[in-house]
Design a protein around this motif. Structure first.
Motif, PDB file in Angstrom:
ATOM      1  N   ALA A  82      17.288 -10.345 -22.446  1.00  0.00           N
ATOM      2  CA  ALA A  82      17.412 -10.423 -21.299  1.00  0.00           C
ATOM      3  C   ALA A  82      17.084 -11.192 -20.351  1.00  0.00           C
ATOM      4  CB  ALA A  82      16.252  -9.212 -20.896  1.00  0.00           C
ATOM      5  N   LEU A  83      16.943 -12.752 -20.927  1.00  0.00           N
ATOM      6  CA  LEU A  83      16.533 -13.838 -20.017  1.00  0.00           C
ATOM      7  C   LEU A  83      17.770 -14.086 -19.361  1.00  0.00           C
ATOM      8  CD1 LEU A  83      14.680 -16.389 -22.520  1.00  0.00           C
ATOM      9  CD2 LEU A  83      13.943 -15.272 -20.431  1.00  0.00           C
ATOM     10  N   PRO A  84      17.620 -14.588 -18.168  1.00  0.00           N
ATOM     11  CA  PRO A  84      18.904 -15.162 -17.366  1.00  0.00           C
ATOM     12  C   PRO A  84      19.497 -16.280 -18.013  1.00  0.00           C
ATOM     13  CG  PRO A  84      16.915 -15.735 -16.104  1.00  0.00           C
ATOM     14  CD  PRO A  84      16.416 -14.821 -17.317  1.00  0.00           C
ATOM     15  N   ARG A  85      20.837 -16.371 -17.497  1.00  0.00           N
ATOM     16  CA  ARG A  85      21.664 -17.524 -18.419  1.00  0.00           C
ATOM     17  C   ARG A  85      21.670 -18.822 -17.098  1.00  0.00           C
ATOM     18  NH1 ARG A  85      27.014 -13.660 -19.461  1.00  0.00           N
ATOM     19  NH2 ARG A  85      25.863 -12.149 -21.160  1.00  0.00           N
ATOM     20  N   LEU A  86      21.734 -19.848 -17.978  1.00  0.00           N
ATOM     21  CA  LEU A  86      21.973 -21.211 -17.335  1.00  0.00           C
ATOM     22  C   LEU A  86      23.503 -21.720 -17.378  1.00  0.00           C
ATOM     23  CD1 LEU A  86      18.556 -22.931 -18.140  1.00  0.00           C
ATOM     24  CD2 LEU A  86      19.282 -21.920 -15.778  1.00  0.00           C
ATOM     25  N   ARG A  87      24.175 -21.749 -16.478  1.00  0.00           N
ATOM     26  CA  ARG A  87      25.335 -22.274 -16.715  1.00  0.00           C
ATOM     27  C   ARG A  87      25.462 -23.544 -17.173  1.00  0.00           C
ATOM     28  NH1 ARG A  87      30.864 -20.948 -13.609  1.00  0.00           N
ATOM     29  NH2 ARG A  87      32.020 -22.777 -14.357  1.00  0.00           N
ATOM     30  N   ILE A  88      26.206 -24.205 -18.329  1.00  0.00           N
ATOM     31  CA  ILE A  88      26.156 -25.495 -18.574  1.00  0.00           C
ATOM     32  C   ILE A  88      27.710 -26.142 -18.241  1.00  0.00           C
ATOM     33  CG2 ILE A  88      26.391 -27.126 -20.845  1.00  0.00           C
ATOM     34  CD1 ILE A  88      23.693 -25.453 -20.384  1.00  0.00           C
ATOM     35  N   ASP A  89      27.536 -27.212 -17.200  1.00  0.00           N
ATOM     36  CA  ASP A  89      28.702 -27.659 -16.824  1.00  0.00           C
ATOM     37  C   ASP A  89      28.631 -29.012 -17.216  1.00  0.00           C
ATOM     38  OD1 ASP A  89      29.693 -25.733 -15.050  1.00  0.00           O
ATOM     39  OD2 ASP A  89      27.965 -25.803 -13.707  1.00  0.00           O
ATOM     40  N   LYS A  90      27.722 -29.602 -17.743  1.00  0.00           N
ATOM     41  CA  LYS A  90      27.666 -31.072 -18.293  1.00  0.00           C
ATOM     42  C   LYS A  90      28.668 -31.181 -19.476  1.00  0.00           C
ATOM     43  CE  LYS A  90      24.555 -35.095 -19.380  1.00  0.00           C
ATOM     44  NZ  LYS A  90      23.227 -35.303 -19.164  1.00  0.00           N
ATOM     45  N   SER A  91      29.308 -32.188 -19.744  1.00  0.00           N
ATOM     46  CA  SER A  91      30.196 -32.396 -20.910  1.00  0.00           C
ATOM     47  C   SER A  91      29.454 -33.059 -22.071  1.00  0.00           C
ATOM     48  CB  SER A  91      31.398 -33.120 -20.700  1.00  0.00           C
ATOM     49  OG  SER A  91      32.294 -32.396 -19.662  1.00  0.00           O
ATOM     50  N   TYR A  92      29.584 -32.611 -23.151  1.00  0.00           N
ATOM     51  CA  TYR A  92      28.905 -33.353 -24.371  1.00  0.00           C
ATOM     52  C   TYR A  92      29.946 -33.517 -25.390  1.00  0.00           C
ATOM     53  CZ  TYR A  92      24.392 -31.641 -22.338  1.00  0.00           C
ATOM     54  OH  TYR A  92      23.454 -31.218 -21.510  1.00  0.00           O
ATOM     55  N   PHE A 122      30.154 -34.661 -29.565  1.00  0.00           N
ATOM     56  CA  PHE A 122      29.607 -34.886 -30.809  1.00  0.00           C
ATOM     57  C   PHE A 122      30.523 -35.353 -31.605  1.00  0.00           C
ATOM     58  CE2 PHE A 122      27.957 -31.025 -28.512  1.00  0.00           C
ATOM     59  CZ  PHE A 122      26.399 -31.347 -28.424  1.00  0.00           C
ATOM     60  N   ASP A 123      29.948 -36.027 -32.817  1.00  0.00           N
ATOM     61  CA  ASP A 123      30.559 -36.463 -34.239  1.00  0.00           C
ATOM     62  C   ASP A 123      30.339 -35.440 -34.951  1.00  0.00           C
ATOM     63  OD1 ASP A 123      31.455 -38.880 -32.832  1.00  0.00           O
ATOM     64  OD2 ASP A 123      29.461 -39.711 -33.268  1.00  0.00           O
ATOM     65  N   THR A 124      31.240 -35.087 -35.768  1.00  0.00           N
ATOM     66  CA  THR A 124      31.288 -33.845 -36.754  1.00  0.00           C
ATOM     67  C   THR A 124      32.250 -34.276 -38.012  1.00  0.00           C
ATOM     68  OG1 THR A 124      33.246 -32.530 -35.884  1.00  0.00           O
ATOM     69  CG2 THR A 124      31.198 -32.344 -34.747  1.00  0.00           C
ATOM     70  N   ASP A 125      32.092 -33.774 -38.927  1.00  0.00           N
ATOM     71  CA  ASP A 125      33.100 -33.708 -39.985  1.00  0.00           C
ATOM     72  C   ASP A 125      34.400 -33.693 -39.707  1.00  0.00           C
ATOM     73  OD1 ASP A 125      30.713 -34.276 -41.838  1.00  0.00           O
ATOM     74  OD2 ASP A 125      30.737 -32.193 -42.545  1.00  0.00           O
ATOM     75  N   ALA A 178      34.096 -33.833 -31.111  1.00  0.00           N
ATOM     76  CA  ALA A 178      33.970 -32.366 -30.671  1.00  0.00           C
ATOM     77  C   ALA A 178      33.268 -32.133 -29.602  1.00  0.00           C
ATOM     78  CB  ALA A 178      33.176 -31.514 -31.918  1.00  0.00           C
ATOM     79  N   THR A 179      33.679 -31.326 -28.627  1.00  0.00           N
ATOM     80  CA  THR A 179      32.739 -30.939 -27.430  1.00  0.00           C
ATOM     81  C   THR A 179      31.884 -29.802 -27.928  1.00  0.00           C
ATOM     82  OG1 THR A 179      34.397 -29.042 -26.813  1.00  0.00           O
ATOM     83  CG2 THR A 179      34.823 -31.310 -25.928  1.00  0.00           C
ATOM     84  N   LEU A 180      31.165 -29.215 -26.884  1.00  0.00           N
ATOM     85  CA  LEU A 180      29.909 -28.105 -27.075  1.00  0.00           C
ATOM     86  C   LEU A 180      30.902 -26.796 -27.307  1.00  0.00           C
ATOM     87  CD1 LEU A 180      27.133 -27.280 -27.125  1.00  0.00           C
ATOM     88  CD2 LEU A 180      27.255 -26.891 -24.801  1.00  0.00           C
ATOM     89  N   ALA A 181      31.957 -26.581 -26.638  1.00  0.00           N
ATOM     90  CA  ALA A 181      32.625 -25.656 -26.998  1.00  0.00           C
ATOM     91  C   ALA A 181      33.428 -25.557 -28.235  1.00  0.00           C
ATOM     92  CB  ALA A 181      33.810 -25.518 -25.793  1.00  0.00           C
ATOM     93  N   ASP A 182      33.645 -26.710 -28.758  1.00  0.00           N
ATOM     94  CA  ASP A 182      34.218 -26.771 -30.067  1.00  0.00           C
ATOM     95  C   ASP A 182      33.120 -26.288 -31.230  1.00  0.00           C
ATOM     96  OD1 ASP A 182      36.665 -27.713 -29.309  1.00  0.00           O
ATOM     97  OD2 ASP A 182      36.094 -29.920 -29.196  1.00  0.00           O
ATOM     98  N   ASP A 228      23.605 -37.034 -24.501  1.00  0.00           N
ATOM     99  CA  ASP A 228      22.153 -36.721 -23.893  1.00  0.00           C
ATOM    100  C   ASP A 228      21.711 -35.378 -24.339  1.00  0.00           C
ATOM    101  OD1 ASP A 228      21.947 -39.213 -22.726  1.00  0.00           O
ATOM    102  OD2 ASP A 228      23.081 -38.325 -20.837  1.00  0.00           O
ATOM    103  N   PHE A 229      22.462 -34.656 -25.213  1.00  0.00           N
ATOM    104  CA  PHE A 229      22.183 -33.404 -25.671  1.00  0.00           C
ATOM    105  C   PHE A 229      20.797 -33.105 -25.913  1.00  0.00           C
ATOM    106  CE2 PHE A 229      22.223 -29.582 -28.680  1.00  0.00           C
ATOM    107  CZ  PHE A 229      22.806 -28.759 -27.762  1.00  0.00           C
TER     108      PHE A 229
END
Length: 254
Positions: free
Chosen positions: A39-49, A51-54, A58-62, A140-141
């Motif tokens: 039930a905690l309120p949500r914090l909208r993430i607008d910052k772009s990140y 990442f390096d993946t296999d 990749a973005t946070l959405a990815d 900066d994640f």
């Protein structure tokens, strides 16, 4: 360790029934805490990140990989370390078993560390893991989610971890022997070791928007540490007077 008397069956059963009532109350309280957590309120993430993946950049959405929910384990593995944290490694030993179940229940589990991807891949191979693990070295994640800190913050006493400033074992001076010992097993010094810390963060993706819904740190991770849940039910409990665990390939054969 608590001393125990040998009881007859009827006495044991009476004691067990008293404990059962306490366990039921704890379960009900745990259910209520889970409801409060959701039930905690949500914090909208607008910052772009990025990442390096296999699979490449990749973005946070990815990282959601098509699911609506993402659970990130902030695995302690700094850029200059030779190996990941032993405690995080012990927790991560359970990831492969349940990650597939989470993925089929609309929840993606992902480990994230600041070590470069090549180090993560090599360590994952060493430990025999297959769960996805992304490097946040170029963004900066980890800093934004209060699990990584700068040398300047460390010098100024400006580290805020687990929703408070100071008071954590990693902030103590002189450095506790256990912290120094862990740092040595990671091939780094205590200063570097204490600038990366464990945590877990939850995210929701809805209508193309990502929200941060929850984070926990320090002892808040106990519930994710599967081995301890078993030890708490063993006759001698956790039965520890210091650091006893190792990486899974560092125990002597028994």
């Amino acid at each position: 360790m608590t001393m125990h008397n040998t009881a007859k069956r009827v006495e044991w059963l009476q004691a067990r029934l008293r404990l059962l009532e306490a366990e039921k109350a704890l379960t009900r309280q745990s259910d209520e805490v889970a409801r409060m957590r959701q039930a905690l309120p949500r914090l909208r993430i607008d910052k772009s990140y990025t990442f390096d993946t296999d699979q490449g950049s990749a973005t946070l959405a990815d990282l959601f990989q098509g699911r609506s929910q993402l659970l990130v384990y902030h695995f302690m593995f700094g850029p200059d370390w030779a190996a990941g944290c032993p405690s995080c490694s012990m927790i991560a030993d359970g990831f492969d078993g349940f990650a597939v179940h989470l993925a089929n229940h609309d929840v993606m589990l992902m480990a994230v560390s600041r070590a470069p991807l090549a180090k993560l891949q090599a360590y994952k191979k060493r430990m025999g893991w297959s769960f996805p693990w992304a490097s946040a070295l170029s963004n900066d994640f980890n800093f934004d989610f209060n699990v990584s800190f700068t040398e300047q913050q460390q010098r100024d006493g400006g580290i805020e971890y687990n929703y408070r400033r100071g008071g954590h074992e990693m902030d103590m001076q002189p450095v506790p022997p256990t912290v120094a010992a862990f740092a040595a097993t990671c091939g780094t010094d205590a200063g570097s070791f204490t600038r990366d810390r464990p945590g877990m963060s939850a995210f929701l993706r809805e209508d193309g928007v990502i929200y941060h819904t929850y984070s926990t740190y320090a002892r808040g991770l106990d519930g994710l540490w599967g081995a301890y849940q078993w030890l708490d039910r063993a006759p001698k409990g956790r039965n520890e007077s210091g650091i006893w665990w190792r990486r899974r390939d560092e125990y002597e054969a028994r």
